[in-house]
Design a protein around this motif. Structure first.
Motif, PDB file in Angstrom:
ATOM      1  N   ALA A  83      81.117  17.251  25.723  1.00 19.91           N
ATOM      2  CA  ALA A  83      81.456  17.223  27.142  1.00 19.91           C
ATOM      3  C   ALA A  83      81.661  15.797  27.630  1.00 19.91           C
ATOM      4  O   ALA A  83      82.516  15.536  28.474  1.00 19.91           O
ATOM      5  N   THR A  88      86.065  16.092  31.073  1.00 17.94           N
ATOM      6  CA  THR A  88      86.759  15.835  32.341  1.00 17.94           C
ATOM      7  C   THR A  88      88.093  15.143  32.075  1.00 17.94           C
ATOM      8  O   THR A  88      88.266  14.464  31.059  1.00 17.94           O
ATOM      9  N   PRO A 104      75.639  21.793  30.497  1.00 17.24           N
ATOM     10  CA  PRO A 104      75.049  20.590  31.092  1.00 17.24           C
ATOM     11  C   PRO A 104      74.060  20.966  32.199  1.00 17.24           C
ATOM     12  O   PRO A 104      73.991  22.110  32.628  1.00 17.24           O
ATOM     13  N   THR A 106      74.147  20.198  35.289  1.00 13.77           N
ATOM     14  CA  THR A 106      74.713  20.374  36.625  1.00 13.77           C
ATOM     15  C   THR A 106      75.876  21.357  36.574  1.00 13.77           C
ATOM     16  O   THR A 106      76.628  21.408  35.598  1.00 13.77           O
ATOM     17  N   LEU A 109      79.415  19.551  36.334  1.00 12.20           N
ATOM     18  CA  LEU A 109      79.895  19.190  35.003  1.00 12.20           C
ATOM     19  C   LEU A 109      80.299  20.434  34.213  1.00 12.20           C
ATOM     20  O   LEU A 109      81.294  20.419  33.492  1.00 12.20           O
ATOM     21  N   GLN A 112      83.660  21.317  35.434  1.00  9.22           N
ATOM     22  CA  GLN A 112      84.631  20.371  34.879  1.00  9.22           C
ATOM     23  C   GLN A 112      84.968  20.742  33.432  1.00  9.22           C
ATOM     24  O   GLN A 112      86.130  20.739  33.044  1.00  9.22           O
TER      25      GLN A 112
END
Length: 178
Positions: A83, A88, A104, A106, A109, A112
């Motif tokens: 990641a 991203t 992840p 969050t 993320l 994304q």
């Protein structure tokens, strides 16, 4: 338990099964992980498909070439990435399938990461498979991420949910006690 044997995790085995099944059905697949170790293990186990490996160990030029190859070469079927390196800012919409080995901490993320195959100009649906085992750290991370998402949704977008109602009640009680 300590051992000198190389033990493959159930999630890695399942990711291999899913990826092979998708490739055999003519699909392209992106596999993402937070950690690079699973990416390298998958690369070995999926070697017959010549997967494109993309981690922080791989030079940016090679990653760019891998992205281009995955997007344009019908023979490039599997894109493996961390990641941090590819979560991203890139487009991988040649695939409509993504396998997330882990998620992840969050929701932003995670969104994304999944948005790499789910782009505005996509004409195909995007299918995301998250490998998480019940009663493990995976489940705990999912719970924490969902709680953080609910808090963020409430604070930023005023989205009402059970957690927001609980927070409002607590805050009201604190204010009244002052």
């Amino acid at each position: 338990m300590l051992t000198s044997q190389n033990i493959i995790s159930t999630k890695i085995e399942r990711a291999v099964e899913i990826a092979e099944q998708l490739v055999e059905q003519g699909e392209k697949v992106v596999v993402m992980s937070i950690f690079k170790d699973p990416v390298y293990k998958l690369a070995k186990l999926l070697d017959k498909y010549n997967p494109l490996v993309n981690t922080g160990d791989i030079p940016d030029l090679t990653v760019s070439q891998n992205i281009e190859k995955f997007q344009t070469d019908p023979e490039a079927k599997i894109f493996l990435a961390t990641a941090a390196k590819c979560g991203t800012g890139i487009t991988l919409n040649a695939a409509s399938q993504m396998i997330c080995i882990d998620i992840p901490w969050t929701d932003a993320l995670f969104q994304q990461m999944t948005d790499r195959i789910h782009r505005l100009d996509n004409t195909n649906s995007a299918f995301i498979t998250v490998l998480a085992c019940r009663d493990t750290i995976d489940q705990r991370v999912l719970d924490i991420v969902e709680t953080k998402k609910q808090i963020s949704d409430f604070v930023i977008d005023n989205v009402q949910n059970a957690l927001a109602d609980s927070l409002k009640a607590e805050m009201t009680a604190i204010i009244k006690s002052l």
